[in-house]
Design a protein around this motif. Sequence first.
Motif, PDB file in Angstrom:
ATOM      1  N   VAL A  66      26.538  25.921  53.361  1.00 24.88           N
ATOM      2  CA  VAL A  66      25.306  26.670  53.579  1.00 24.88           C
ATOM      3  C   VAL A  66      24.142  25.710  53.348  1.00 24.88           C
ATOM      4  CG1 VAL A  66      23.874  28.571  52.763  1.00 24.88           C
ATOM      5  CG2 VAL A  66      26.354  28.831  52.858  1.00 24.88           C
ATOM      6  N   VAL A  67      23.368  25.444  54.408  1.00 24.74           N
ATOM      7  CA  VAL A  67      22.280  24.477  54.285  1.00 24.74           C
ATOM      8  C   VAL A  67      20.936  25.176  54.053  1.00 24.74           C
ATOM      9  CG1 VAL A  67      23.384  22.576  55.510  1.00 24.74           C
ATOM     10  CG2 VAL A  67      22.181  24.335  56.818  1.00 24.74           C
ATOM     11  N   GLU A  68      20.887  26.475  54.323  1.00 25.57           N
ATOM     12  CA  GLU A  68      19.659  27.223  54.062  1.00 25.57           C
ATOM     13  C   GLU A  68      19.979  28.714  54.022  1.00 25.57           C
ATOM     14  OE1 GLU A  68      15.786  25.696  55.441  1.00 25.57           O
ATOM     15  OE2 GLU A  68      15.786  27.485  56.710  1.00 25.57           O
ATOM     16  N   GLU A  69      19.274  29.435  53.145  1.00 26.70           N
ATOM     17  CA  GLU A  69      19.451  30.896  53.169  1.00 26.70           C
ATOM     18  C   GLU A  69      18.193  31.593  52.671  1.00 26.70           C
ATOM     19  OE1 GLU A  69      22.680  32.335  50.676  1.00 26.70           O
ATOM     20  OE2 GLU A  69      22.487  30.599  49.372  1.00 26.70           O
ATOM     21  N   ASP A  70      18.014  32.821  53.119  1.00 25.05           N
ATOM     22  CA  ASP A  70      16.880  33.626  52.648  1.00 25.05           C
ATOM     23  C   ASP A  70      17.273  35.097  52.617  1.00 25.05           C
ATOM     24  OD1 ASP A  70      16.360  34.990  55.155  1.00 25.05           O
ATOM     25  OD2 ASP A  70      15.530  33.099  55.899  1.00 25.05           O
ATOM     26  N   LYS A  71      16.350  35.946  52.094  1.00 27.07           N
ATOM     27  CA  LYS A  71      16.651  37.380  51.971  1.00 27.07           C
ATOM     28  C   LYS A  71      15.717  38.209  52.854  1.00 27.07           C
ATOM     29  CE  LYS A  71      19.936  37.102  48.892  1.00 27.07           C
ATOM     30  NZ  LYS A  71      21.275  37.283  49.479  1.00 27.07           N
ATOM     31  N   LYS A  72      15.212  37.556  53.919  1.00 27.94           N
ATOM     32  CA  LYS A  72      14.279  38.255  54.803  1.00 27.94           C
ATOM     33  C   LYS A  72      15.019  39.231  55.728  1.00 27.94           C
ATOM     34  CE  LYS A  72      11.059  34.375  54.865  1.00 27.94           C
ATOM     35  NZ  LYS A  72      10.748  33.183  55.666  1.00 27.94           N
ATOM     36  N   THR A  73      14.264  40.149  56.307  1.00 30.95           N
ATOM     37  CA  THR A  73      14.892  41.177  57.146  1.00 30.95           C
ATOM     38  C   THR A  73      14.608  40.973  58.638  1.00 30.95           C
ATOM     39  OG1 THR A  73      12.962  42.585  56.845  1.00 30.95           O
ATOM     40  CG2 THR A  73      14.786  42.904  55.298  1.00 30.95           C
ATOM     41  N   ASP A  74      13.979  39.820  58.990  1.00 27.07           N
ATOM     42  CA  ASP A  74      13.634  39.535  60.394  1.00 27.07           C
ATOM     43  C   ASP A  74      14.868  39.488  61.300  1.00 27.07           C
ATOM     44  OD1 ASP A  74      11.125  39.179  59.323  1.00 27.07           O
ATOM     45  OD2 ASP A  74      11.310  36.981  59.221  1.00 27.07           O
ATOM     46  N   THR A  75      14.610  39.743  62.584  1.00 28.00           N
ATOM     47  CA  THR A  75      15.680  39.603  63.581  1.00 28.00           C
ATOM     48  C   THR A  75      15.657  38.193  64.177  1.00 28.00           C
ATOM     49  OG1 THR A  75      14.211  40.405  65.312  1.00 28.00           O
ATOM     50  CG2 THR A  75      15.595  42.033  64.201  1.00 28.00           C
ATOM     51  N   PHE A  76      14.939  37.327  63.489  1.00 32.15           N
ATOM     52  CA  PHE A  76      14.707  35.972  63.994  1.00 32.15           C
ATOM     53  C   PHE A  76      14.770  35.003  62.812  1.00 32.15           C
ATOM     54  CE2 PHE A  76      11.763  32.557  65.169  1.00 32.15           C
ATOM     55  CZ  PHE A  76      12.201  32.269  66.460  1.00 32.15           C
ATOM     56  N   THR A  77      15.499  33.925  62.957  1.00 35.12           N
ATOM     57  CA  THR A  77      15.568  32.949  61.860  1.00 35.12           C
ATOM     58  C   THR A  77      15.532  31.520  62.408  1.00 35.12           C
ATOM     59  OG1 THR A  77      16.880  32.141  59.984  1.00 35.12           O
ATOM     60  CG2 THR A  77      18.116  33.103  61.801  1.00 35.12           C
ATOM     61  N   THR A  78      14.873  30.619  61.673  1.00 33.04           N
ATOM     62  CA  THR A  78      14.817  29.219  62.108  1.00 33.04           C
ATOM     63  C   THR A  78      15.278  28.292  60.988  1.00 33.04           C
ATOM     64  OG1 THR A  78      12.546  28.905  61.360  1.00 33.04           O
ATOM     65  CG2 THR A  78      12.831  29.605  63.645  1.00 33.04           C
ATOM     66  N   TYR A  79      15.684  27.114  61.410  1.00 29.54           N
ATOM     67  CA  TYR A  79      16.100  26.076  60.457  1.00 29.54           C
ATOM     68  C   TYR A  79      15.542  24.753  60.970  1.00 29.54           C
ATOM     69  CZ  TYR A  79      19.205  22.793  58.037  1.00 29.54           C
ATOM     70  OH  TYR A  79      19.704  21.753  57.302  1.00 29.54           O
ATOM     71  N   GLU A  80      14.778  24.071  60.101  1.00 30.37           N
ATOM     72  CA  GLU A  80      14.135  22.813  60.516  1.00 30.37           C
ATOM     73  C   GLU A  80      14.852  21.601  59.951  1.00 30.37           C
ATOM     74  OE1 GLU A  80       9.461  24.159  61.007  1.00 30.37           O
ATOM     75  OE2 GLU A  80       9.975  22.365  59.835  1.00 30.37           O
ATOM     76  N   ILE A  81      14.989  20.575  60.788  1.00 24.95           N
ATOM     77  CA  ILE A  81      15.616  19.319  60.351  1.00 24.95           C
ATOM     78  C   ILE A  81      14.682  18.174  60.729  1.00 24.95           C
ATOM     79  CG2 ILE A  81      17.672  17.873  60.476  1.00 24.95           C
ATOM     80  CD1 ILE A  81      19.131  20.201  61.830  1.00 24.95           C
TER      81      ILE A  81
END
Length: 270
Positions: A66-81
């Motif tokens: 697992v490189v990133e996680e959150d507890k948001k409820t959005d239907t959209f998620t991003t991960y930046e590298i």
Amino acid sequence: MAAGAAGTRAVLALLVLCSMAAGAAGTSPEITAQVAESSGKLILSCNISAPHLSITGHQWIHKDKVVEEDKKTDTFTTYEIDGTREEHSGVYECVFEANPQIRGQVNISVAPQVTAYKKSEHGNEGDTGVLVCKNPSFPAVTTWSWSKTGHGALENASGRYIIKSSGNKTELRILKLDIEQDTGDYYCNGTNSFGTGEATVNLRVRSRLAALWPFLGIVAEVLVLVTIIFIYEKRRKPDEVPDDDDGGSAPLKSNATNHKDKNVRQRNAN
Ligand SMILES: *[C@@H]1O[C@H](CO)[C@@H](O)[C@H](O)[C@H]1NC(C)=O
Ligand SMILES: *[C@@H]1O[C@H](CO)[C@@H](O)[C@H](O)[C@H]1NC(C)=O
Ligand SMILES: *[C@@H]1O[C@H](CO)[C@@H](O)[C@H](O)[C@H]1NC(C)=O
Ligand SMILES: *[C@@H]1O[C@H](CO)[C@@H](O)[C@H](O)[C@H]1NC(C)=O
Ligand SMILES: *[C@@H]1O[C@H](CO)[C@@H](O)[C@H](O)[C@H]1NC(C)=O
């Protein structure tokens, strides 16, 4: 603003529709996955087409971590590298925490980033030469080939070469190395559906005699030393003979009782 514009221009966004591991349920919400490149950054995103779902968080997974996680409820998620596609190619997974969990895949795919295991190799005449290239990038190489300047493609069929390849590595073995024939630059060339990557390995073949030089050097050195010691000893000998006699006579007298007796007798006789 300028950065934003450059960003949008650099959005070479590969739109990828992903199938999801939605278990037995046939009717699964779709995830739209995207990779955008913007001012030295990669932005991975997943967008889920089921707003009625109650989402309790997100996860991004790469190589089973697992490189990133959150507890948001959005239907959209991003991960930046930070970095380029070439540096970070691979399979990434976005997970929408819901009941059941919904997973999508984002693949960063590049042409093979082929590198030589060692840029220069050397072998002795008559031995087997081994040259290795690898491809750490995603997706794997589907076709490897080896060639040599002024020779063209190298193939198993020739009998002198043995080529063994997998998706991330290729190995060329050259049997019975020959100085004239085998010295030079070799090219390994890996191709997948995104393109071709190439690396160069330089091979030097040394003669068997060359491998012996260090040994011959030591032998020569020892011979010279022995000769010098021998000559030195020979020159010294005439001076040392009387010294030795003087030094040796004293203990001889005290130790060798037979001699002493003889000497005494001889002296007495005289
Ligand atoms: C990503 O790569 C994996 C492994 O090669 C493949 O199974 C999957 O179909 C790819 N996913 C997409 C969306 O291209
Ligand atoms: C997510 O997808 C929907 C429909 O597929 C689209 O209308 C919406 O703009 C997308 N959201 C984002 C943030 O890209
Ligand atoms: C070449 O021969 C070796 C050993 O016989 C074999 O393992 C390998 O798969 C062959 N490679 C190709 C490209 O045919
Ligand atoms: C190359 O592939 C093999 C098997 O397919 C795997 O065990 C190994 O970890 C891979 N190496 C790299 C650097 O990806
Ligand atoms: C790599 O090999 C393929 C097939 O042999 C060839 O078409 C391609 O031009 C080669 N690429 C390079 C960079 O040498």
